[in-house]
Design an enzyme around this catalytic site. Sequence first.
Site, mmCIF file in Angstrom:
data_model
loop_
_atom_site.group_PDB
_atom_site.id
_atom_site.type_symbol
_atom_site.label_atom_id
_atom_site.label_comp_id
_atom_site.label_asym_id
_atom_site.label_seq_id
_atom_site.Cartn_x
_atom_site.Cartn_y
_atom_site.Cartn_z
ATOM 1 N N HIS A 1 -1.343 5.891 6.578
ATOM 2 C CA HIS A 1 -0.691 5.689 5.279
ATOM 3 C C HIS A 1 -0.271 7.043 4.726
ATOM 4 O O HIS A 1 -0.824 8.078 5.119
ATOM 5 C CB HIS A 1 -1.637 5.001 4.294
ATOM 6 C CG HIS A 1 -1.688 3.516 4.448
ATOM 7 N ND1 HIS A 1 -2.326 2.907 5.499
ATOM 8 C CD2 HIS A 1 -1.158 2.508 3.703
ATOM 9 C CE1 HIS A 1 -2.203 1.592 5.388
ATOM 10 N NE2 HIS A 1 -1.490 1.324 4.307
ATOM 11 N N SER B 1 0.806 -1.220 0.000
ATOM 12 C CA SER B 1 0.000 0.000 0.000
ATOM 13 C C SER B 1 0.839 1.269 0.000
ATOM 14 O O SER B 1 0.401 2.294 -0.534
ATOM 15 C CB SER B 1 -0.935 0.001 1.217
ATOM 16 O OG SER B 1 -0.205 -0.191 2.417
#
Length: 296
Positions: free
Chosen positions: A275, A49
């Site tokens: 993230h 990711s």
Amino acid sequence: MRTRSMRSATALLAFGSLMSATAAVALVTGPATADSPVDPVEYVNLGDSYSAGSGVFPIAPRTNPICWQSSNNWAHDIASEHGYQLIDVSCGAAQTKDFFTSQMQGLAPQLDALSASTDLVTMTIGGNDSDTLANAAISCGALAVASLGQGSPCKAKYGSSFADTVRTTTYPALVNALGAVQAKAPNAKVAIAGYLWLLPPTGGCFPLMPIARGDVPYLRDLQATLNDAVRRAAEVTGATYIDVSTISEGHDACRPIGTRWVEPALGSVQLVPVHPNLRGEQAMADQAVAVLGLGQ
């Protein structure tokens, strides 16, 4: 970086016994010019990711939405800036094993994107192996809530177990994965990036990042252990390590909007927290370009 066409041109200009043949060909075809077309750089982006840019809009077209691969991830930034021909097979939640086998139905093993004609490969990978970071975050988060963010309950309960898994399991898996990449793309420059800092060295920002104050250095050390495993795996396999530790200092998830490069668990401005945000992806692209000397 030489393309196939550039290598062919060099061969045709070789001196010695081929000189007269070269002159004859030149009479027919004419001299090469700066405007002669060359093959674009074949660039493949692999990984998880952090490589896919999961959470950063928009999602790249013609990709599996479950992977949440962003058209603004750092590989797309590099390819767009330099005119590279990009094949991006990065996917959220990918582990090193997904280089070799299908991560989910409809997805080919990531190594299938590579070939002898690949010129450049980039990635982040390893953070999801054995679910070590996820388990640490969940376990430490639950203990932090129970302690109202005080003390170091996670370190007291789990000790070196998470870091030990990175050293004994993740590291050899990284070596194996990078070795396989080199074998599938023997003519490529292979680079692997570390992970942007999630937490500051001390203090933290409970409850935005639900980690007890005393456990912030503990989880920071775990991430440092992971980045060191990535670095060492790159070193032994001949890959280039893109160190993002220094550049991401002061841009962790506890910083305000506009300063942070990683979104917090609570109060995230994107749908995938913890993230990199758009600024983080751009920073990773800039660091990769600098380390790899692209465009020079």
